[in-house]
Enzyme design. Structure first.
Site, short mmCIF file in Angstrom:
data_model
loop_
_atom_site.label_atom_id
_atom_site.label_comp_id
_atom_site.label_asym_id
_atom_site.label_seq_id
_atom_site.Cartn_x
_atom_site.Cartn_y
_atom_site.Cartn_z
CB SER A 2 -0.91 0.01 1.23
OG SER A 2 -0.12 0.16 2.41
N GLY A 3 2.14 1.11 0.27
CA GLY A 3 2.99 2.29 0.41
C GLY A 3 3.11 2.73 1.86
N GLY A 4 2.58 1.95 2.78
CA GLY A 4 2.69 2.26 4.21
C GLY A 4 3.69 1.35 4.88
CB VAL A 5 5.45 1.61 8.15
CG1 VAL A 5 4.28 1.70 9.15
CG2 VAL A 5 6.65 0.94 8.78
CB CYS A 90 -12.49 -1.06 1.41
SG CYS A 90 -10.95 -1.00 0.45
N GLY A 114 -0.84 -5.96 5.61
CA GLY A 114 -0.29 -5.42 6.84
C GLY A 114 -1.30 -5.26 7.96
CB CYS A 186 -8.86 5.24 2.00
SG CYS A 186 -10.27 4.42 1.21
#
Length: 363
Positions: A2-5, A90, A114, A186
């Site tokens: 997702s581009g998150g940690v 979602c 995650g 989101c």
């Protein structure tokens, strides 16, 4: 990816375990020209993480599916005066349906995310368990998953606390190690909620009244408020009332009236019973026609003991052992047996005093 940690560390842990993996970035919201969509930033971060790990990355655009499967429902619920939870839809419609299908088309046997949750398998049956870090546990948002999805899903972060996840990211030199967690809905991002919703649901100003009928102000649109909300009411000193904060205690969309009362613990906000829409059972069936368990009616709420009656039409009646504050139609009631999530359903009605009165009047 997702581009998150969190998804970054999930990939890191799988790679360290020797799993053959690839990243899959999905775009769920088309750029609306406002400049508030973070999809491009997230995409760049996902590419950078995969580059750091030395794994391939793929891209899929599910914005059309998101619009029809999640966003249209979101708008319909607000138009009806309810407060939806798009994250639940979602997960069911996008992440564990279209995303899972796309992963399988690429040749994957499993997907991993995650999320802070766990999957336990026993004899070919699977259970969804809370994440070990109860402050981050996300099983509430995953309660619509079934046996097929759980059999094909891994949650590498399920046993870890958040601070350890960030430390793992820092130690591995991942570019998302210090990235701020995303919050809120989101597709709205950092923009003003009222301005965004007003593009799709033109609202009308109306009266703010107490349950006793006193007019104490005006609202910009009932859609913008939810039960228990204090912010944004802009009620100043009102003659005849104490200088105490006001809270939303009811919405009458038909009459365009927002009901407010003073006190965060107002009796107008409390209910002891709710009725749900059709229940989704993770195991495929309820444990019994009547049983006791614990429940949450919102994320990060302390679990509450309750008694459950499963009706013939697959809806529920949930009776709490003590009054609950601001149980909100449109949100989800999620049932638990210890750490195991049994499933959940959308809240249809409650026996909160004002809701009962409005329902009786409408009938």
């Amino acid at each position: 990816m997702s581009g998150g940690v969190d998804s970054s560390v999930a990939a890191l842990l799988l790679q360290q375990a020797g799993e053959p993996i690839a990243g899959l970035f999905m775009q769920n919201w088309a750029d609306d020209g406002s400049g508030d969509c973070r999809a491009e930033d997230d995409r760049r971060d996902a590419v950078a993480v995969c580059g750091r790990l030395g794994i391939p990355i793929h891209f899929r655009d599910f914005s059309g599916e998101y619009w029809s499967g999640v966003f249209e429902h979101f708008l319909a619920e607000y138009a009806a005066g309810r407060t939806p939870n798009p994250d639940v839809l979602c997960n069911r419609e996008i992440k564990f349906r279209y995303f899972l299908d796309a992963a399988r088309e690429l040749g994957a046997s499993h997907i991993a995310t995650g999320h802070y949750a766990r999957v336990a398998g026993d004899g070919g049956r699977f259970r969804l368990l809370r994440g070990r870090d109860r402050n981050k546990d996300q099983s509430y948002f995953l309660h619509q998953l079934g046996q097929e999805q759980l059999a094909a899903t891994r949650f590498p972060l399920g046993e870890l606390p958040k601070d350890q996840v960030r430390e793992l990211a820092r130690s591995a030199g991942l570019p998302t190690a210090a990235k701020k967690d995303s919050t809120g809905i989101c597709f709205i991002g950092e923009r003003d909620f009222r301005e965004f919703l007003g593009r799709y649901l033109p609202a009308r100003e109306g009266e703010m009244r107490t349950p006793e009928g006193h007019v104490v102000g005006r609202h910009p649109g009932v859609f913008y408020f939810t039960l228990g909300q204090r912010e944004g009411l802009n009620i100043g000193g009102v003659r005849g009332f104490e200088p105490a904060p006001w809270y939303v205690v009811g919405k009458d969309v038909r009459q365009n009236v927002l009901y407010v009362a003073q006190g965060s613990d107002s009796p107008w906000l409390h209910s002891t019973t709710l009725q749900s829409e059709t229940m989704h059972w993770i195991a495929g069936a309820p444990p019994a026609a009547r049983f006791s368990c614990t429940a949450q009616t919102r994320y990060r709420q302390a679990e509450e003991p309750c008694d459950v009656i499963v009706r013939e039409d697959a809806t529920l009646e949930v009776r709490f052992q003590r009054p609950q504050r601001a149980v909100t139609p449109g949100q989800s009631v999620v049932l638990y047996d210890g750490d195991a999530c049994l499933g959940g359903a959308v809240i249809a009605t409650t026996n909160a005093p004002l809701e009962l009165r409005m329902r009786t009047t409408a009938e």
